[in-house]
Design an enzyme around this catalytic site. Structure first.
Site, mmCIF file in Angstrom:
data_model
loop_
_atom_site.group_PDB
_atom_site.id
_atom_site.type_symbol
_atom_site.label_atom_id
_atom_site.label_comp_id
_atom_site.label_asym_id
_atom_site.label_seq_id
_atom_site.Cartn_x
_atom_site.Cartn_y
_atom_site.Cartn_z
ATOM 1 N N LYS A 201 0.814 -1.219 0.000
ATOM 2 C CA LYS A 201 0.000 0.000 0.000
ATOM 3 C C LYS A 201 0.846 1.266 0.000
ATOM 4 O O LYS A 201 0.479 2.268 -0.625
ATOM 5 C CB LYS A 201 -0.943 0.008 1.212
ATOM 6 C CG LYS A 201 -2.080 -0.999 1.103
ATOM 7 C CD LYS A 201 -3.033 -0.885 2.283
ATOM 8 C CE LYS A 201 -4.201 -1.846 2.136
ATOM 9 N NZ LYS A 201 -5.158 -1.739 3.254
ATOM 10 N N LYS B 199 -8.451 -14.105 -8.343
ATOM 11 C CA LYS B 199 -9.583 -14.094 -7.428
ATOM 12 C C LYS B 199 -10.491 -12.895 -7.727
ATOM 13 O O LYS B 199 -10.015 -11.812 -8.061
ATOM 14 C CB LYS B 199 -9.058 -14.005 -5.987
ATOM 15 C CG LYS B 199 -10.097 -14.201 -4.906
ATOM 16 C CD LYS B 199 -9.429 -14.162 -3.535
ATOM 17 C CE LYS B 199 -10.453 -14.214 -2.423
ATOM 18 N NZ LYS B 199 -9.813 -14.113 -1.094
ATOM 19 N N LYS C 237 -13.495 -6.698 -5.544
ATOM 20 C CA LYS C 237 -14.288 -5.486 -5.755
ATOM 21 C C LYS C 237 -13.417 -4.324 -6.209
ATOM 22 O O LYS C 237 -13.917 -3.318 -6.692
ATOM 23 C CB LYS C 237 -15.029 -5.112 -4.461
ATOM 24 C CG LYS C 237 -14.112 -4.786 -3.300
ATOM 25 C CD LYS C 237 -14.865 -4.633 -2.004
ATOM 26 C CE LYS C 237 -13.920 -4.393 -0.836
ATOM 27 N NZ LYS C 237 -14.571 -4.436 0.462
#
Length: 329
Positions: free
Chosen positions: A113, A194, A197
């Site tokens: 991140k 996978k 969202k």
């Protein structure tokens, strides 16, 4: 509490997919019978990256409603919003004092991140300690997470053991609760990855709250192959994924689904999968809209859940404060 505690937290970072539903939410209600289940909407974690405040508030309440719509009973389980239980951040501060910066720098999600941020803030570095506090506050025995969260559970165990050794036994050492063996739902556009969202292609995932026509359209656009046969095999990942989705919503084995469509074409398979998903999600969506539309009920669920969570959290925090030497009256 006589029952062992299962603790789970999900960030309100956007609508959840059918992968989240089949892999986690639909199974959570079954755990209520055997365990003391504590379910948290981790909105404090969400603000480690920039958020639109109005959107964050909406998504937080959406997730509470979705938890209930998926079968979590607020009378049997504790369902609450993280920011409404201040003991989380209080314990996190104490645990920060026994956590090394080196440990936090080595966290995989922090490294991933931080590369995407122009400026890295302290909250992003420290959020694993808040996650540790989330779990330890409730003397959790089990945390149902996937392999991608194993490092966080190992950090939790390490910090708990360090505190217990330094100050005397205080925290339960938690274990990962292996998810129920079942299908891993893959991307509709890249069936080797996978379903997520956060995928930039909205046709790659189906959200729990997608409209029926949107679901049917996304399934019709799902990637298959040029073989023209329907077989449950790794050599046909797109077809295999559709069979996994179909069998999961129909509560049959993938092999049974394969036999059902043995002589069918891809169009027929996609149409059936689309209807199975629409039919399977309909009662969840109906319950969600009813709960979300009842502001008084939703606020009562949040308030009562926070009170129950805070009662348990305070018992742990009082022990911690006493052991580290903080004055209490």
């Amino acid at each position: 509490m006589d029952k062992k505690v299962v603790y789970s937290a999900i960030q309100p970072s956007g609508s959840l997919t059918i992968g989240n539903y089949l892999g986690a939410l639909s199974n959570f209600s079954n755990l209520q019978k055997e365990y003391q289940c504590i379910y948290c909407v981790a909105n404090m974690h969400a603000i480690t990256v920039p958020q639109n405040p109005a959107d964050l508030r909406k998504r937080t309440l959406d997730l509470i409603a979705l938890y209930v719509a998926c079968g979590i009973d607020p009378k049997e389980s504790i369902l609450y919003i993280q920011s409404q239980v201040p003991e989380h951040t209080e314990l996190a501060w104490v645990l920060n004092t026994i956590t090394s910066v080196g440990q936090l720098n080595r966290m995989t999600q922090f490294k991933d991140k931080s590369k995407k941020q122009k400026e890295v803030y302290a909250g992003l570095l420290n959020y694993p300690v808040l996650m540790v506090a989330d779990i330890l506050l409730y003397q959790s025995s089990f945390v149902p997470v996937g392999e991608d969260q194993r490092q966080h559970i190992e950090l939790t165990r390490d910090i708990a053991e360090r505190f217990n050794t330094r100050y005397s036994p205080t925290f339960t050492i938690p274990d990962i609760m292996a998810p129920k063996v079942g299908a891993k739902i893959m991307s509709l556009q890249d069936p080797t990855s996978k379903m997520s969202k956060s995928d930039p292609d909205e046709n790659a995932f189906i959200l729990i709250l997608d409209e029926p026509d949107v679901i049917r359209r996304k399934i019709k656009r799902a990637v298959t192959d040029s073989k023209g046969t329907i077989a449950y095999t790794d050599e046909q990942p797109g077809v295999k994924n559709l069979l996994d989705i179909y069998s999961s919503f129909k509560h049959i084995s993938p092999e049974e689904a394969e036999r059902e469509f043995k002589s069918a074409g891809y169009g027929e398979l996609k149409e059936a999968v689309g209807e199975a998903v629409v039919e399977g999600l309909a009662p969840v969506q109906e319950r969600f809209h009813a709960i979300r539309g009842d502001k008084e009920q939703l606020e009562a669920i949040c308030r009562e859940g926070a009170e129950k969570a805070s009662y348990l959290a305070q018992k742990t925090l009082r022990k911690v404060y006493r052991k580290v030497g903080l004055v209490q009256f």
